[in-house]
Design a protein around this motif. Structure first.
Motif, PDB file in Angstrom:
ATOM      1  N   LYS A   1      -7.706  17.106  14.372  1.00  0.00           N
ATOM      2  CA  LYS A   1      -8.995  17.034  14.976  1.00  0.00           C
ATOM      3  C   LYS A   1      -9.411  18.584  15.702  1.00  0.00           C
ATOM      4  O   LYS A   1      -8.404  19.155  16.191  1.00  0.00           O
ATOM      5  CB  LYS A   1      -9.021  15.938  16.170  1.00  0.00           C
ATOM      6  CG  LYS A   1     -10.098  15.820  17.071  1.00  0.00           C
ATOM      7  CD  LYS A   1     -10.925  14.801  15.918  1.00  0.00           C
ATOM      8  CE  LYS A   1     -12.369  14.656  16.542  1.00  0.00           C
ATOM      9  NZ  LYS A   1     -13.372  14.322  15.547  1.00  0.00           N
ATOM     10  N   GLY A   2     -10.598  18.642  15.274  1.00  0.00           N
ATOM     11  CA  GLY A   2     -10.969  20.034  16.097  1.00  0.00           C
ATOM     12  C   GLY A   2     -10.802  21.208  15.180  1.00  0.00           C
ATOM     13  O   GLY A   2     -11.157  22.428  15.457  1.00  0.00           O
ATOM     14  N   ASP A   3     -10.136  21.047  13.908  1.00  0.00           N
ATOM     15  CA  ASP A   3      -9.820  22.107  13.044  1.00  0.00           C
ATOM     16  C   ASP A   3     -10.527  21.769  11.730  1.00  0.00           C
ATOM     17  O   ASP A   3     -10.279  20.983  10.908  1.00  0.00           O
ATOM     18  CB  ASP A   3      -8.473  22.297  12.839  1.00  0.00           C
ATOM     19  CG  ASP A   3      -7.836  23.514  12.215  1.00  0.00           C
ATOM     20  OD1 ASP A   3      -8.535  24.075  11.440  1.00  0.00           O
ATOM     21  OD2 ASP A   3      -6.934  24.038  12.493  1.00  0.00           O
ATOM     22  N   LEU A   4     -11.308  22.575  11.246  1.00  0.00           N
ATOM     23  CA  LEU A   4     -12.181  22.515   9.864  1.00  0.00           C
ATOM     24  C   LEU A   4     -11.532  23.387   8.925  1.00  0.00           C
ATOM     25  O   LEU A   4     -12.145  23.520   7.912  1.00  0.00           O
ATOM     26  CB  LEU A   4     -13.593  23.166  10.348  1.00  0.00           C
ATOM     27  CG  LEU A   4     -14.315  22.575  11.502  1.00  0.00           C
ATOM     28  CD1 LEU A   4     -15.880  23.034  11.569  1.00  0.00           C
ATOM     29  CD2 LEU A   4     -14.554  20.959  11.238  1.00  0.00           C
ATOM     30  N   HIS A   5     -10.200  24.065   9.007  1.00  0.00           N
ATOM     31  CA  HIS A   5      -9.620  24.802   8.029  1.00  0.00           C
ATOM     32  C   HIS A   5      -9.091  23.901   6.855  1.00  0.00           C
ATOM     33  O   HIS A   5      -8.419  23.177   7.032  1.00  0.00           O
ATOM     34  CB  HIS A   5      -8.629  25.695   8.630  1.00  0.00           C
ATOM     35  CG  HIS A   5      -9.245  26.886   9.323  1.00  0.00           C
ATOM     36  ND1 HIS A   5      -9.371  26.562  10.637  1.00  0.00           N
ATOM     37  CD2 HIS A   5      -9.621  27.977   8.997  1.00  0.00           C
ATOM     38  CE1 HIS A   5      -9.952  27.554  11.291  1.00  0.00           C
ATOM     39  NE2 HIS A   5     -10.205  28.763  10.382  1.00  0.00           N
ATOM     40  N   ASP A   6      -9.573  23.854   5.389  1.00  0.00           N
ATOM     41  CA  ASP A   6      -9.364  22.997   4.609  1.00  0.00           C
ATOM     42  C   ASP A   6      -8.535  23.674   3.469  1.00  0.00           C
ATOM     43  O   ASP A   6      -7.870  22.782   2.735  1.00  0.00           O
ATOM     44  CB  ASP A   6     -10.846  22.513   3.787  1.00  0.00           C
ATOM     45  CG  ASP A   6     -10.891  21.430   3.143  1.00  0.00           C
ATOM     46  OD1 ASP A   6     -10.106  20.459   3.435  1.00  0.00           O
ATOM     47  OD2 ASP A   6     -11.686  21.376   2.082  1.00  0.00           O
ATOM     48  N   ILE A   7      -8.677  24.924   3.419  1.00  0.00           N
ATOM     49  CA  ILE A   7      -8.209  25.470   1.852  1.00  0.00           C
ATOM     50  C   ILE A   7      -6.664  25.424   1.782  1.00  0.00           C
ATOM     51  O   ILE A   7      -6.094  24.924   0.805  1.00  0.00           O
ATOM     52  CB  ILE A   7      -8.434  26.991   2.034  1.00  0.00           C
ATOM     53  CG1 ILE A   7     -10.187  27.229   2.207  1.00  0.00           C
ATOM     54  CG2 ILE A   7      -8.079  27.467   0.676  1.00  0.00           C
ATOM     55  CD1 ILE A   7     -10.639  28.648   2.145  1.00  0.00           C
TER      56      ILE A   7
END
Ligand code: B1M
Length: 213
Positions: free
Chosen positions: A97-103
């Motif tokens: 939650k709160g973290d958008l880093h996907d790679i």
């Protein structure tokens, strides 16, 4: 290796067309796909992060770099050889939650799938209880949590606390990873393992599964 270094430089410089052409050329020349990903694309995006840190790039460039890296990985993906077809175990993966880093998380999911695991990749910005519910529903062996920012790391700890509070901690192994995390952090929060990159994540999962899931 010169070609791979050129990929790294093109990603760092955000030269999208050049980077794509170089990755295609590396594929055509049959260069080791993992080296293209790790030493070319990932090294390039890490350099973008450094430039952001130093104030040479801004959020727009960070976004551009992220999208470019994902597109480039997709070009190499078909060449990464699939592992056994029978599932060796089930892993629920998510960026907290709160973290958008996907790679990075997607790369770990991809490598685990290729190694023969059934990976349920929930994506990014996933609430703790959603991850736990998915793990229960999927009867997962392992929960994998990615966190790329100092501010989102505590959510990894929160998930382990919830599992303890719910009396189901022993049902799942929990592994953690992502830029600011390390083995000390994993030990501190009571995780079952930590890996610095996607290749070592596969080794870690294999060791944990051998111990009994
Ligand atoms: Co952001 N970002 N970002 N970003 N971003 C970082 C993480 C940062 C280190 C940049 C910097 O300042 N140098 C910094 C975090 C600082 C900190 O807290 N320590 C940062 C920041 C500050 C931010 C924003 C706050 C910027 C802003 O808006 N002001 C913002 C936050 C958004 C949010 O999450 N709420 C933000 C946004 C973004 C984008 C959305 C623009 C974009 C992400 C796009 C996307 O993912 N679709 C982005 C990017 C691209 C980066 C950098 C440049 C690259 C991340 C990456 O993809 N690396 C990054 C700098 C860096 O990492 N050097 C940065 C490549 C990837 C393959 O590596 O993700 O580390 P990584 O994954 C590795 C390992 O860590 C490991 O294996 C992976 C593969 O080898 N691993 C695991 C990862 N998860 C694992 C799980 C495991 C095991 C291993 O088991 C479960």
């Amino acid at each position: 290796m010169e070609l791979i270094d050129s990929i790294r430089q093109a990603v760092e410089a955000l030269e999208e067309d050049r980077a794509e052409a170089l990755v295609k050329e590396a594929n055509e020349k049959g260069l080791e796909p993992l080296a293209i990903v790790q030493d070319g694309i990932v090294a390039g995006i890490s350099a973008v992060g450094k430039k952001f840190e130093q104030g040479q790039y801004f959020v727009l460039e960070l976004e551009q770099g992220g999208e470019l890296a994902q597109r480039l990985v997709a070009l190499v993906e078909p060449r990464l050889s699939p592992g056994e077809t029978a599932s060796k175990g089930t892993i629920v993966m998510a960026t907290v939650k709160g973290d958008l880093h996907d790679i990075g998380k997607s790369l770990v999911s991809l490598m685990l799938s290729l190694a023969g695991y059934d990976v349920r990749d929930m994506g990014v910005d996933q609430a703790t209880m959603s991850i736990i519910s998915e793990a229960q529903r999927a009867q997962a062996d392992i929960i994998g949590l990615s966190s790329l920012m100092l501010v989102s790391m505590p959510v990894q700890m929160e998930l382990i606390r919830y599992l303890n509070d719910m009396g189901i901690r022993e049902k799942f192994k929990v592994i953690v990873g992502g830029g600011p995390t390390n083995q000390g952090w994993a030990d501190h929060i009571g995780a079952d393992g930590w890996a610095p990159d996607a290749v070592e994540a596969v080794e870690l999962v294999s060791k944990l599964m051998a111990k009994g899931g």
